[in-house]
Design an enzyme around this catalytic site. Structure first.
Site, short mmCIF file in Angstrom:
data_model
loop_
_atom_site.label_atom_id
_atom_site.label_comp_id
_atom_site.label_asym_id
_atom_site.label_seq_id
_atom_site.Cartn_x
_atom_site.Cartn_y
_atom_site.Cartn_z
N CYS A 11 0.75 -1.28 0.07
CA CYS A 11 -0.13 -0.07 0.10
C CYS A 11 0.93 1.42 0.12
CB CYS A 11 -0.88 -0.11 1.43
SG CYS A 11 -1.93 1.34 1.65
N GLU A 12 0.56 2.16 -1.07
CA GLU A 12 1.39 3.45 -1.09
C GLU A 12 1.22 4.12 0.20
OE1 GLU A 12 1.40 7.27 -3.77
OE2 GLU A 12 1.26 5.44 -5.05
#
Length: 141
Positions: A11-12
């Site tokens: 997840c960024e």
């Protein structure tokens, strides 16, 4: 200072949050909640201490949210927590626990509210957004 991040390395937002924690000179405890999900009591405490409802802590995008019919407003908190425990991908991320509190850090800059340590240099998110300037000050875009 002890900091815990419930992290999803894919997840960024989670990676950016981790970067901001490290930019404050803190090496947090990483909990890969997809591999090692919290127990019911811990998850409930995270959500409550972050000032959220169980429904607010559920991730919809990229999850089985609709397939499990979790959009049904008649589902109880107990039922929603059960779904999150059975499918940890439903736990929104990243939750961060620090001395100053617990936050669901979406956007990642929310972690700055609870770190208690200044940023030690510039920080740019993966998408190119400048968050911290070279003097360690928050940059508002």
């Amino acid at each position: 200072m002890s900091v815990i991040i419930y992290h999803n390395p894919a997840c960024e937002t989670s990676r950016n949050t981790l970067g901001l924690i490290r930019n404050a000179g803190i090496e947090p405890t990483l909990v890969d909640y997809l591999r090692d999900p919290p127990d019911r009591a811990t998850l409930g405490r995270l959500i409550s201490n972050a000032g959220l409802t169980v429904r607010e802590a559920i991730r919809q995008k990229g999850t089985p949210y609709l397939e499990l019919e979790l959009d049904n407003p008649q589902l109880s908190d107990h039922q929603l927590l059960e779904a999150m425990l059975a499918h940890p991908i439903l736990i929104n991320r990243p939750f961060v626990v620090a001395a100053a509190g617990v936050k669901l850090c979406r956007p990642s800059e929310l972690v700055l509210d609870i770190l208690g340590e200044p940023q030690q240099g510039a920080f740019t998110k993966e998408d190119g957004q400048h968050v911290i300037d070279v003097n360690g000050q928050i940059h508002h875009e």
